[in-house]
Motif scaffolding. Structure first.
Motif, PDB file in Angstrom:
ATOM      1  N   LYS A  83      44.583  34.155  41.557  1.00 49.06           N
ATOM      2  CA  LYS A  83      45.355  32.875  40.967  1.00 49.06           C
ATOM      3  C   LYS A  83      46.639  33.499  41.111  1.00 49.06           C
ATOM      4  O   LYS A  83      47.262  34.424  40.783  1.00 49.06           O
ATOM      5  CB  LYS A  83      44.827  32.597  39.522  1.00 49.06           C
ATOM      6  CG  LYS A  83      43.870  31.658  39.830  1.00 49.06           C
ATOM      7  CD  LYS A  83      43.594  30.936  38.217  1.00 49.06           C
ATOM      8  CE  LYS A  83      42.241  29.989  38.692  1.00 49.06           C
ATOM      9  NZ  LYS A  83      41.313  30.082  37.586  1.00 49.06           N
ATOM     10  N   GLY A  84      47.429  32.368  41.458  1.00 47.35           N
ATOM     11  CA  GLY A  84      49.101  32.775  41.565  1.00 47.35           C
ATOM     12  C   GLY A  84      49.573  33.538  42.438  1.00 47.35           C
ATOM     13  O   GLY A  84      50.643  34.121  42.359  1.00 47.35           O
ATOM     14  N   GLU A  85      48.893  33.996  43.316  1.00 47.34           N
ATOM     15  CA  GLU A  85      49.185  35.200  44.343  1.00 47.34           C
ATOM     16  C   GLU A  85      49.419  34.323  45.862  1.00 47.34           C
ATOM     17  O   GLU A  85      48.911  33.411  45.984  1.00 47.34           O
ATOM     18  CB  GLU A  85      47.950  36.021  44.501  1.00 47.34           C
ATOM     19  CG  GLU A  85      48.197  37.230  45.547  1.00 47.34           C
ATOM     20  CD  GLU A  85      46.815  38.105  45.521  1.00 47.34           C
ATOM     21  OE1 GLU A  85      46.909  39.161  45.535  1.00 47.34           O
ATOM     22  OE2 GLU A  85      45.969  37.414  46.044  1.00 47.34           O
ATOM     23  N   THR A  86      50.016  35.246  46.715  1.00 45.34           N
ATOM     24  CA  THR A  86      50.210  34.761  47.917  1.00 45.34           C
ATOM     25  C   THR A  86      49.609  35.731  48.956  1.00 45.34           C
ATOM     26  O   THR A  86      50.166  36.866  48.785  1.00 45.34           O
ATOM     27  CB  THR A  86      51.807  34.545  48.122  1.00 45.34           C
ATOM     28  OG1 THR A  86      52.330  33.643  47.324  1.00 45.34           O
ATOM     29  CG2 THR A  86      52.051  33.930  49.429  1.00 45.34           C
ATOM     30  N   LEU A  98      40.547  33.372  42.914  1.00 44.02           N
ATOM     31  CA  LEU A  98      40.525  32.020  43.282  1.00 44.02           C
ATOM     32  C   LEU A  98      39.563  31.768  44.249  1.00 44.02           C
ATOM     33  O   LEU A  98      38.610  30.935  44.284  1.00 44.02           O
ATOM     34  CB  LEU A  98      41.844  31.435  43.563  1.00 44.02           C
ATOM     35  CG  LEU A  98      41.992  30.005  43.761  1.00 44.02           C
ATOM     36  CD1 LEU A  98      41.646  29.389  42.284  1.00 44.02           C
ATOM     37  CD2 LEU A  98      43.457  29.715  44.070  1.00 44.02           C
ATOM     38  N   LEU A  99      39.837  32.535  45.262  1.00 44.49           N
ATOM     39  CA  LEU A  99      38.958  32.357  46.539  1.00 44.49           C
ATOM     40  C   LEU A  99      38.517  33.654  47.043  1.00 44.49           C
ATOM     41  O   LEU A  99      39.195  34.396  47.027  1.00 44.49           O
ATOM     42  CB  LEU A  99      40.068  31.635  47.633  1.00 44.49           C
ATOM     43  CG  LEU A  99      39.556  31.338  49.028  1.00 44.49           C
ATOM     44  CD1 LEU A  99      38.643  30.190  48.986  1.00 44.49           C
ATOM     45  CD2 LEU A  99      40.660  31.518  50.236  1.00 44.49           C
ATOM     46  N   GLU A 100      37.162  33.643  47.477  1.00 45.47           N
ATOM     47  CA  GLU A 100      36.568  34.855  48.202  1.00 45.47           C
ATOM     48  C   GLU A 100      35.890  34.523  49.461  1.00 45.47           C
ATOM     49  O   GLU A 100      35.326  33.140  49.549  1.00 45.47           O
ATOM     50  CB  GLU A 100      35.456  35.295  47.066  1.00 45.47           C
ATOM     51  CG  GLU A 100      35.807  35.933  45.886  1.00 45.47           C
ATOM     52  CD  GLU A 100      34.540  36.564  45.149  1.00 45.47           C
ATOM     53  OE1 GLU A 100      33.832  37.202  45.238  1.00 45.47           O
ATOM     54  OE2 GLU A 100      34.226  35.570  44.163  1.00 45.47           O
ATOM     55  N   ILE A 101      36.329  35.232  50.514  1.00 47.76           N
ATOM     56  CA  ILE A 101      35.938  34.964  51.709  1.00 47.76           C
ATOM     57  C   ILE A 101      34.961  36.423  52.029  1.00 47.76           C
ATOM     58  O   ILE A 101      35.597  37.377  52.028  1.00 47.76           O
ATOM     59  CB  ILE A 101      37.086  34.649  52.631  1.00 47.76           C
ATOM     60  CG1 ILE A 101      37.531  33.145  52.192  1.00 47.76           C
ATOM     61  CG2 ILE A 101      36.547  34.729  54.117  1.00 47.76           C
ATOM     62  CD1 ILE A 101      38.806  33.062  53.056  1.00 47.76           C
ATOM     63  N   LYS A 102      33.957  35.887  52.321  1.00 47.24           N
ATOM     64  CA  LYS A 102      33.022  37.024  52.790  1.00 47.24           C
ATOM     65  C   LYS A 102      32.554  36.792  54.075  1.00 47.24           C
ATOM     66  O   LYS A 102      31.174  35.981  54.334  1.00 47.24           O
ATOM     67  CB  LYS A 102      31.616  36.961  51.561  1.00 47.24           C
ATOM     68  CG  LYS A 102      32.078  37.256  50.290  1.00 47.24           C
ATOM     69  CD  LYS A 102      31.001  36.876  49.436  1.00 47.24           C
ATOM     70  CE  LYS A 102      31.136  37.535  47.973  1.00 47.24           C
ATOM     71  NZ  LYS A 102      30.488  37.166  46.981  1.00 47.24           N
TER      72      LYS A 102
END
Lengths: 312, 343
Positions: A47-50, A18-22
């Protein structure tokens, strides 16, 4: 819905990103100093993860959260949300995108406008979804009920609620826009223990119901252990250790993670706790501080999901 | 015992009597009831709270926000808002009744014999004075030392609370320090005149866990070396357990259980205490499911009949809802409890 999720899990071992931080960086410049708040931070949220960011105040965890929301702009690096770089969006594009990421703030006393009724507060968020005006009130009622408050509360003002109830309203407002990611910035640290448990359970229940991801920002390891799937430990603007919950809790590798664990108060050996830690604590703290400055960019892998930053 | 303590006594005592007092209770609160008044009504915030702190003893008060624990502590030194005042009951400091003392005489005790630490370290210090000015004020006022002596004492105090560079810190202003440093300074101010009792109102709530561990360690060392008594107030069971010998549990403005620490943790009786301990253990030990306590803390002034905890209690019977239980001695073992179902 459930079937679909099952099928997804069967076909891919991991749900999609869902989200990628680079490698994001952010420094704050004042007259005579530059503070590196966030330094080369990278992580992913599925997705769906904490995903939980743990660290002390001033370590840059809130700044990271704010950059994801683009309340702050990154200096370097990239934030990809569903594959689209957030930093490249124009104002108009951002407006369309923003309702997919929501935030729950730490202090429920400060984050609700005292002059607005609960119905107005919720309507503001619901409108962003282009709902018909006639539906708004019904939707607000439904939202309140899903966070465990009665619909008779719609016409009240924030000051009529206790801290826990206000945090519930904040949560209702956050889920009103049907977000895909909710950033929880210390959502329970201002609340009492019994209320904390209520809110944490509510957050988990909602995640099962709606399937969104959480970025959970906290300094409290015990809360993080209950909530998260994966954990990143932040120190001095860097993620010094990352792993799944069990890996971090059962096998902490970095000295700072160990220090965090040592500082947790317990009920069992309460007497031994404070006395033993005073010297050890300060010693380790200084050691960690020295190490923190010398962190290289080298990652030491413990397992495929668990790594820590090497000291130089 | 300091000389001033004797001066402040209502009846002049001879030397023998003084030693006797030392053995007695240091702080004794008897049936304290505190009310808040506004134009329309008076609301009872704290009702019939009694406890004692003996010399060198540590007492912890635990409860959720709004249960009256801070108000109890604040009313000891009359630091409450002007519309909140003591309705019934007395607070004794040795032989002196603090609740009837005049403002000027209270000031002699406040800060000298009783020190206090507040929750928000950043706001409890004055932003326009340097640390040295704030730290030396009580020393000058209460002990009347000369300038070089004051400076020396300041330095020693700063070292006692674990500040590495005292000279530099003394010259700085509160905004230049971190929260943990500010709380250390606040502790230094509170202990500057060697008080016999230190009241700490949520001393670590605003701080990080690592700093919290350090502050708790400092407090623990201080009460041991200075032989101070400590009254600590917190909503965190871990903090209370690591510092206090005796624990008072408050709920809805009244005491629900009082016992030694080990008894509270291992064999608490009141359902509320049990719930508190259980949630704390679950969080600290990492349970997969958290037990939930339904409902909210009662607001001051609502539901006066029956047990305050009855609406949230799993064991409540009809009697719990109808009759208000008294605080009684437990039949088995030490301690007192306020519950119809467990004696």
């Amino acid at each position: 819905m459930l079937e679909l999720q099952m099928r997804e899990q069967n076909s891919h071992p991991k749900p999609p990103l869902l989200l990628e931080i680079k490698n994001i960086c952010k420094s704050f410049v004042s007259k005579n100093s530059v503070i590196k708040a966030v330094d080369r931070v990278s992580f992913n949220i599925h997705k769906g993860e904490t995903y939980a960011l743990v660290g002390e105040s001033g370590c840059g965890k809130t700044t990271t959260g704010r950059m994801i929301l683009r309340l702050l702009d990154v200096d370097k690096g990239q934030i990809l949300f569903e594959g689209i770089p957030i930093s490249g969006l124009t104002k108009r594009q951002l407006r369309k995108k923003r309702h997919t990421i929501q935030i729950i703030f730490q202090n429920p006393y400060g984050s609700l406008n005292p002059r607005m009724k609960i119905s107005t507060l919720l309507a503001e968020a619901i409108v962003s979804r282009a709902e018909k005006p006639s539906h708004i009130r019904a939707e607000a009622e439904r939202l309140l009920q899903s966070v465990g408050l009665g619909k008779e509360n719609l016409d009240k003002y924030p000051h009529e609620f206790s801290g826990g109830q206000r945090q519930r309203i904040c949560i209702a407002r956050a889920i009103a826009t049907h977000p895909k990611l909710i950033i929880c910035d210390e959502p329970v640290s201002a609340l009492d223990l019994l209320v904390q448990a209520q809110i944490l359970c509510l957050l988990q229940k909602l995640q099962k119901e709606y399937g969104f991801s959480y970025l959970f920002i906290s300094h409290d390891l015990s809360v993080v252990r209950y909530m998260s799937d994966r954990i990143g430990v932040m120190y001095n603007g860097r993620i010094v250790e990352e792993g799944t919950r069990d890996e971090i809790f059962k096998n902490p590798q970095h000295s700072y993670t160990r220090l965090l664990f040592a500082s947790l108060p317990t009920l069992k050996n309460a007497d031994a706790f404070a006395a033993a830690h005073i010297q050890k604590d300060t010693e380790t703290c200084q050691k960690v501080l020295r190490q923190g400055k010398e962190h290289s960019n080298q990652k030491v892998e413990v397992s495929p999901t668990h790594y820590l930053l090497a000291d130089q | 015992m300091p000389a001033d303590f004797q001066k402040n006594m209502i009846f002049p005592q001879n030397a023998d009597k003084t030693t006797e007092i030392e053995m007695q209770d240091l702080l004794r609160i008897e049936n304290l009831s505190v009310v808040a008044t506004d134009k329309k009504r008076t609301t009872q915030i704290v009702s019939e709270v009694s406890f004692t702190v003996r010399n060198g003893e540590t007492m912890g008060i635990i409860g959720e926000s709004g249960c009256g624990k801070s108000i109890t502590a604040m009313s000891i030194l009359k630091l409450t808002e002007p519309n909140i005042h003591i309705d019934k009951g007395h607070i004794y400091w040795g032989n002196i009744c603090l609740s009837e003392l005049s403002e000027s005489r209270l000031r002699k005790i406040c800060g000298k014999e009783i020190g206090m630490i507040f929750q928000e370290p950043m706001t409890s210090l004055n932003p326009v004075f340097t640390i040295k000015q704030q730290l030396s004020a009580p020393i000058r006022l209460h002990l009347g030392l000369s300038k070089p002596d004051i400076h020396q004492r300041c330095i020693r105090l700063m070292e006692d609370v674990g500040i590495k560079d005292p000279e530099k810190t003394l010259k700085s202003y509160p905004h230049e320090l971190s929260g943990g440093m500010c709380q250390r300074v606040a502790i230094a101010i509170a202990i500057s005149c060697d008080p016999q009792l230190l009241i700490a109102d949520e001393p670590t709530t605003a701080l990080d866990v690592t700093i919290q561990a350090q502050i708790l360690g400092i407090l623990k060392n201080l009460i041991r070396t200075n032989q101070m008594a400590l009254l600590i107030i917190s909503h965190d069971m871990g903090v209370i357990a690591s510092l206090s010998e005796n624990i008072t549990v408050m709920y809805g403005g009244e005491i629900v259980e009082q016992n030694t620490r080990d008894n509270i943790i291992k064999q608490s009786s009141h359902p509320y205490t049990k719930k508190l301990i259980r949630s704390a253990e679950e969080l600290y030990d990492g349970a997969d499911e958290l037990t939930l306590v339904r409902g909210n803390v009662p607001r001051p002034g609502e539901n006066r009949t029956g047990c305050r905890f009855a609406p949230r209690c799993d064991l409540s019977t009809q009697r719990c809802h109808a009759e208000h239980p008294p605080l009684v001695q437990k039949e088995r073992g030490k301690g007192t409890v306020r519950c119809w179902n467990c004696r």
